[in-house]
Design an enzyme around this catalytic site. Structure first.
Site, PDB file in Angstrom:
ATOM      1  N   LYS A 127       0.859  -1.192   0.000  1.00 24.47           N
ATOM      2  CA  LYS A 127       0.000   0.000   0.000  1.00 24.47           C
ATOM      3  C   LYS A 127       0.885   1.229   0.000  1.00 24.47           C
ATOM      4  O   LYS A 127       1.956   1.219   0.608  1.00 24.47           O
ATOM      5  CB  LYS A 127      -0.876   0.008   1.272  1.00 24.47           C
ATOM      6  N   GLU A 164      -7.506  12.995  12.409  1.00 22.87           N
ATOM      7  CA  GLU A 164      -6.829  11.750  12.801  1.00 22.87           C
ATOM      8  C   GLU A 164      -5.821  11.909  13.940  1.00 22.87           C
ATOM      9  O   GLU A 164      -4.828  12.628  13.823  1.00 22.87           O
ATOM     10  CB  GLU A 164      -6.110  11.191  11.558  1.00 22.87           C
ATOM     11  N   GLU A 177      -7.573  -1.681   2.688  1.00 16.83           N
ATOM     12  CA  GLU A 177      -6.738  -0.500   2.924  1.00 16.83           C
ATOM     13  C   GLU A 177      -6.687  -0.184   4.423  1.00 16.83           C
ATOM     14  O   GLU A 177      -5.637   0.144   4.969  1.00 16.83           O
ATOM     15  CB  GLU A 177      -7.432   0.656   2.180  1.00 16.83           C
ATOM     16  N   GLU A 207     -11.096  11.393  -4.700  1.00 19.74           N
ATOM     17  CA  GLU A 207     -10.962  11.352  -3.234  1.00 19.74           C
ATOM     18  C   GLU A 207     -10.078  12.501  -2.735  1.00 19.74           C
ATOM     19  O   GLU A 207     -10.377  13.133  -1.722  1.00 19.74           O
ATOM     20  CB  GLU A 207     -10.386   9.999  -2.810  1.00 19.74           C
TER      21      GLU A 207
HETATM   22  C1  LIG Z   1      -3.613  11.502   3.280  1.00 20.45           C
HETATM   23  C2  LIG Z   1      -4.774  11.966   3.715  1.00 20.45           C
HETATM   24  O1  LIG Z   1      -5.679  11.224   4.429  1.00 20.45           O
HETATM   25  C3  LIG Z   1      -5.354   9.938   4.922  1.00 20.45           C
HETATM   26  C4  LIG Z   1      -5.763   8.900   3.978  1.00 20.45           C
HETATM   27  C5  LIG Z   1      -7.024   8.323   4.075  1.00 20.45           C
HETATM   28  C6  LIG Z   1      -7.476   7.323   3.031  1.00 20.45           C
HETATM   29  O2  LIG Z   1      -6.665   6.947   2.174  1.00 20.45           O
HETATM   30  O3  LIG Z   1      -8.639   6.914   3.034  1.00 20.45           O
HETATM   31  C7  LIG Z   1      -7.876   8.656   5.141  1.00 20.45           C
HETATM   32  C8  LIG Z   1      -7.458   9.449   6.148  1.00 20.45           C
HETATM   33  C9  LIG Z   1      -6.031   9.810   6.276  1.00 20.45           C
HETATM   34  O4  LIG Z   1      -5.358   8.833   6.991  1.00 20.45           O
HETATM   35  C10 LIG Z   1      -5.174  13.389   3.534  1.00 20.45           C
HETATM   36  O5  LIG Z   1      -6.238  13.785   4.035  1.00 20.45           O
HETATM   37  O6  LIG Z   1      -4.395  14.136   2.907  1.00 20.45           O
END
Ligand SMILES: C=C(O[C@@H]1C=C(C(=O)O)C=C[C@H]1O)C(=O)O
Length: 380
Positions: free
Chosen positions: A134, A184, A228, A363
């Protein structure tokens, strides 16, 4: 009736040296600070342990931000000029801070969208060839204004729209303000009790209730997102297993929502076997696969090649450590670097074998919308 004002609401036009809040409390460190430089994480751990064992933190607090890359130098700060206050329920009204928002004259993608989707394609190829499992790939937006923007207004908007997350703002890293609304928590420590709340697997919030519920349901059932997420939980829980006598976490993730996003979330908590300070704990697990990848070294290097920009403090961590070694450190996400008339914002997405480049781009757009909203560039 006396109107209770929080530290952030009380800011006039000044920028705070260091501000950090959770739904439960807010911490403000201001005034004179001693800068503790470090060449890498090992040096940071050594210095903090020295201070803690020689009573050098008595009455003081250590605050700061630590870079994404543990091999890079950085600095944290020690100060006796700090205050902490409980945040009970307070009605955070974003509309009050609507005024004085100016619109930018230019928005530039760094890198361009096509370069980002190409990077995702290359990462999926690496994953299929079993180079790694990943990786999290990010992109940025550079926003230019005609005139300097008023940082205190932006901070009030970030704070008001982030009732359930972690608001951070600091001005101690040179000529810019780092500020954002992180969802987070990397690590929280009180006495021997520690917890981490990784997020991985995301969907945007829907435009109406129906769509919103559909996205949430889709996320809970998505094999790709569950995979994931499980990679991150497995990584953190195995690190905690080495240092905890009791470990708790649910086998099934729950849902966490922010104003703009749905995330899969797991709280991992434990009781430490031996007293370990929060900086030791943070640097033991950072960078997690929520923002880097598995294995760490391989993906951290690949991120540098594929992203084409320097993350610096983005996806680093921000927080505090007190004289007992207790503290909270959140991941630097959904944030901005505010330089006079320029703002840089960043967002990333976790890539696994079934990732689709266009969906990952969407996303990152949804995640970027947190700061675009706080800057008043978009309405929702
Ligand atoms: C990397 C980011 O977010 C991270 C990645 C996520 C995901 O891949 O679903 C979710 C929350 C965070 O751990 C960001 O917001 O820039």
């Amino acid at each position: 009736m006396i109107k209770y004002k929080t530290f952030i609401e009380d800011l006039n036009c000044e920028k705070p040296y260091f501000y950090f809040s959770t739904p439960q409390y807010e911490l403000l460190a201001d005034g004179l600070m001693y800068e503790m430089n470090f060449s890498d994480f090992t040096a940071l751990r050594k210095k903090v342990n020295h201070y803690l064992h020689s009573d050098g933190l008595r009455g003081k607090v250590l605050v700061g931000a630590i870079p994404f890359d543990s091999n890079l130098p950085g600095s944290v700060f020690l100060t006796s000029n700090w205050k902490i206050d409980c945040l009970g329920y307070n009605n955070r009204k974003i509309d009050e801070w609507q005024q004085n928002i100016i619109q930018p004259i230019q928005l530039r993608e760094v890198p361009e969208c096509e370069e980002y989707t190409e990077a995702v394609r290359m990462a999926v190829k690496d994953i299929n060839e079993k180079v790694y499992k990943k990786i999290v790939l990010a992109r940025g937006l550079e926003i230019i204004y005609q005139e300097d923007i008023e940082v205190s207004h932006i901070l009030k908007r970030i704070y008001s729209s982030n009732q359930s997350g972690y608001t951070y703002a600091t001005n101690i890293y040179g000529d810019y303000t780092l500020a954002g609304a992180s969802p987070e928590m990397l690590i929280s420590k009180r006495d021997r009790y520690i917890s981490s709340n990784p997020l991985a697997g995301s969907r945007p919030r829907g435009k109406n209730c129906e769509e919103d519920e559909r996205y949430a349901e889709e996320l809970c059932k998505s094999e790709k997102d569950l995979c994931e997420h499980s990679i991150v939980v497995e990584y953190i829980s195995s690190k905690f297993k080495e240092i905890c006598k009791e470990l708790h976490f649910s086998q099934k993730p729950s849902l966490l929502k922010t104003k703009q996003m749905w995330h899969l979330s797991t709280i991992i908590s434990g009781t430490l076997l031996a007293d370990t300070n929060v900086i030791d704990l943070a640097t033991l697990i950072h960078p997690t696969p929520a923002i880097c990848g598995v294995p760490v070294d391989k993906t951290r290097n690949r991120i540098k090649e594929l992203e084409g920009f320097n993350r610096n403090l983005y996806t680093g961590i921000i927080g505090w450590c007190d004289e007992n070694g207790d503290g909270d450190w959140a991941i630097i996400l959904r944030g901005s670097e505010i330089y006079r008339n320029r703002v840089n914002i960043f967002a990333g997405a976790g890539i696994v074998k079934d990732s689709n480049p266009a969906e990952e781009l969407a996303e990152t757009n949804a995640k970027l919308s947190t700061m675009l909203f706080n800057l008043g560039i978009i309405k929702k």
